[in-house]
Enzyme design. Structure first.
Site, PDB file in Angstrom:
ATOM      1  N   TYR A  31      82.160  -0.916  45.331  1.00  0.00           N
ATOM      2  CA  TYR A  31      81.183   0.066  45.071  1.00  0.00           C
ATOM      3  C   TYR A  31      80.752  -0.251  43.341  1.00  0.00           C
ATOM      4  O   TYR A  31      79.466  -0.242  43.177  1.00  0.00           O
ATOM      5  CB  TYR A  31      81.681   1.366  45.306  1.00  0.00           C
ATOM      6  CG  TYR A  31      80.696   2.697  44.645  1.00  0.00           C
ATOM      7  CD1 TYR A  31      79.623   2.842  45.059  1.00  0.00           C
ATOM      8  CD2 TYR A  31      80.991   3.136  43.416  1.00  0.00           C
ATOM      9  CE1 TYR A  31      78.746   3.774  44.734  1.00  0.00           C
ATOM     10  CE2 TYR A  31      80.364   4.330  42.723  1.00  0.00           C
ATOM     11  CZ  TYR A  31      79.026   4.458  43.575  1.00  0.00           C
ATOM     12  OH  TYR A  31      78.254   5.463  42.981  1.00  0.00           O
ATOM     13  N   GLU A  53      76.643  13.161  45.966  1.00  0.00           N
ATOM     14  CA  GLU A  53      77.121  13.394  44.859  1.00  0.00           C
ATOM     15  C   GLU A  53      77.326  14.941  44.847  1.00  0.00           C
ATOM     16  O   GLU A  53      78.229  15.681  43.945  1.00  0.00           O
ATOM     17  CB  GLU A  53      75.920  12.982  43.681  1.00  0.00           C
ATOM     18  CG  GLU A  53      75.821  11.716  43.242  1.00  0.00           C
ATOM     19  CD  GLU A  53      77.078  11.155  42.594  1.00  0.00           C
ATOM     20  OE1 GLU A  53      77.875  12.041  42.323  1.00  0.00           O
ATOM     21  OE2 GLU A  53      77.085   9.989  42.417  1.00  0.00           O
ATOM     22  N   TRP A  61      84.926  11.144  42.715  1.00  0.00           N
ATOM     23  CA  TRP A  61      84.009  10.215  43.535  1.00  0.00           C
ATOM     24  C   TRP A  61      84.880   9.358  44.560  1.00  0.00           C
ATOM     25  O   TRP A  61      84.279   9.013  45.530  1.00  0.00           O
ATOM     26  CB  TRP A  61      83.136   9.442  42.730  1.00  0.00           C
ATOM     27  CG  TRP A  61      82.287   8.617  43.455  1.00  0.00           C
ATOM     28  CD1 TRP A  61      82.370   7.167  43.254  1.00  0.00           C
ATOM     29  CD2 TRP A  61      81.414   8.745  44.298  1.00  0.00           C
ATOM     30  NE1 TRP A  61      81.427   6.468  44.391  1.00  0.00           N
ATOM     31  CE2 TRP A  61      80.895   7.555  44.883  1.00  0.00           C
ATOM     32  CE3 TRP A  61      80.818  10.159  44.830  1.00  0.00           C
ATOM     33  CZ2 TRP A  61      80.008   7.648  45.803  1.00  0.00           C
ATOM     34  CZ3 TRP A  61      79.709   9.863  45.648  1.00  0.00           C
ATOM     35  CH2 TRP A  61      79.114   8.488  46.261  1.00  0.00           C
TER      36      TRP A  61
END
Length: 202
Positions: A31, A53, A61
């Site tokens: 990522y 988000e 995250w």
């Protein structure tokens, strides 16, 4: 490798990365290397990340990223047209879906925000045009922030339009993820690689 040191030493593959990237998680490394901070102009992905988000609020995250494939399956590939039409029964079913983060308010926000997202697309032609007009299409480079005047403005506008889970901190993280704000650490191979593509660096 300590969190403080992992951005100044070379990793196993010889690259230097941002200090927040977990060297033990291949998903996180991929990522960081391929997605985070890369300017995005694809409405489908812009919507997906906006939803994710929102689900991150109060969590890490990495927690959301580890469940991203499950989210994609549960939320019909993050198609805003489909999600905007979810009946209440679908939202209730998602509350019991172990593939995702089962937060009632965040699940409901996905439908609400899909409807607003579609309205913005109708007004601007695409969400991409709306998002990038805030910086006149330019990338802003800054490190060490969790909010800014830009995220304050976009957050306020999205809230005015009816979106939820779009507070300024969430939106700032979103802007970083989508490449509107470039926040790779000094010395990170991505920060060095894209230095010439960042016209608003301070």
């Amino acid at each position: 490798m300590s969190e403080q040191d992992n951005h100044i030493m070379q990793w196993a593959d010889g690259r230097v990365r941002c200090r927040w990237c977990n060297p033990q998680n291949p998903l996180y490394i991929a990522y960081h290397d391929a997605e985070w901070g890369v300017p995005c102009h694809d409405d489908q992905r812009l919507f997906e990340m906006l939803v994710l988000e929102g689900f991150q609020a109060g969590l890490s995250w990495e927690c959301v990223l580890n469940k991203r494939e499950g989210f994609r399956q549960a939320f019909d590939g993050f198609d805003p047209l489909v999600i905007a039409r979810y009946p209440d029964e679908k939202l209730e079913a998602l509350r019991h879906d172990s593939r995702i983060i089962r937060n009632k308010l965040k699940i409901r926000a996905a439908r609400t925000n899909a409807r607003v997202f579609l309205a913005i697309q109708a007004e601007w032609g695409c969400f991409d045009a709306y998002l990038w007009h805030w910086t006149q299409g330019k990338v802003i480079c800054e490190q060490g922030c969790t909010r800014s005047l830009l995220s304050d403005q976009i957050s306020a506008d999205l809230k005015k339009r009816g979106m939820t889970f779009v507070g300024t901190t969430i939106i700032y993280a979103y802007l970083q993820a989508m490449g509107v704000i470039c926040s790779h650490d000094e010395g990170c191979w991505k920060q060095v690689q894209h230095a010439e593509d960042r016209p608003v660096c301070p």
